[in-house]
Enzyme design. Structure first.
Site, PDB file in Angstrom:
ATOM      1  N   HIS A  17       0.836  -1.209   0.000  1.00  0.00           N
ATOM      2  CA  HIS A  17       0.000   0.000   0.000  1.00  0.00           C
ATOM      3  C   HIS A  17       0.870   1.257   0.000  1.00  0.00           C
ATOM      4  O   HIS A  17       0.600   2.203  -0.750  1.00  0.00           O
ATOM      5  CB  HIS A  17      -0.933  -0.022   1.212  1.00  0.00           C
ATOM      6  CG  HIS A  17      -1.926   1.081   1.224  1.00  0.00           C
ATOM      7  ND1 HIS A  17      -1.883   2.097   2.151  1.00  0.00           N
ATOM      8  CD2 HIS A  17      -2.996   1.334   0.424  1.00  0.00           C
ATOM      9  CE1 HIS A  17      -2.892   2.927   1.909  1.00  0.00           C
ATOM     10  NE2 HIS A  17      -3.586   2.488   0.876  1.00  0.00           N
ATOM     11  N   ASP A  26      -6.287   1.533  -2.248  1.00  0.00           N
ATOM     12  CA  ASP A  26      -6.954   1.342  -0.960  1.00  0.00           C
ATOM     13  C   ASP A  26      -7.809   0.078  -0.926  1.00  0.00           C
ATOM     14  O   ASP A  26      -7.796  -0.658   0.063  1.00  0.00           O
ATOM     15  CB  ASP A  26      -7.803   2.564  -0.621  1.00  0.00           C
ATOM     16  CG  ASP A  26      -6.974   3.790  -0.271  1.00  0.00           C
ATOM     17  OD1 ASP A  26      -5.736   3.662  -0.132  1.00  0.00           O
ATOM     18  OD2 ASP A  26      -7.560   4.875  -0.134  1.00  0.00           O
TER      19      ASP A  26
END
Length: 146
Positions: free
Chosen positions: A75, A120
């Site tokens: 991420h 996300d």
């Protein structure tokens, strides 16, 4: 009061009135927390991920301690790619939906918003798949993340 002061005061008041009519935009990090809750069906509070391993939370370095920490590293890398594209990932608001199979991005036409939403959603789904090891929460990063 001098006329110049009154003009400045009037300008400030007018600009505040104009700003009051602009709806507040949600920060991406708030949306990300909702995506995490959607993906894990509320089984673990979002704050459990804010200080986990070497990469979950602010910053990151060293070798990830486990699969969940690798999700956070991925991420972080995705956000870095977004920044290279000229995006502001922590400030990009986007439209998403929480369905039975978890979150997904919905009707996003702007490139930055789509890219960040994809980062996300993938991270939230990764968090939901990865085992959570309590021993890797709030670790001494100076010792374990070199």
């Amino acid at each position: 009061m001098y006329p110049a002061h009154l003009l400045v005061l009037l300008a400030v008041c007018v600009s505040l009135l104009g700003a009051a009519s602009i709806p507040p935009q949600p920060l991406n990090l708030v949306q990300f927390s909702y995506l995490i809750q959607c993906a894990n069906h509320g089984s673990r509070a979002t704050w459990h991920y804010t200080d986990y391993g070497c990469y979950c939370g602010s910053g990151g370095s060293g070798t990830p301690v486990d699969e969940l920490d690798r999700c956070c590293q991925t991420h972080d890398n995705c956000y870095a790619e977004a920044e290279k594209k000229g995006c502001y990932p922590k400030m990009s608001a986007y439209d998403y939906y929480c369905g039975e199979n978890g979150p997904y991005c919905r009707n996003i036409k702007k490139e930055c918003q789509r890219f960040v939403c994809d980062c996300d959603v993938e991270a939230a789904k990764c968090f939901a798949r990865a085992p959570y090891n309590d021993a890797n929460w709030n670790i001494d990063t100076k010792k374990r993340c070199q």
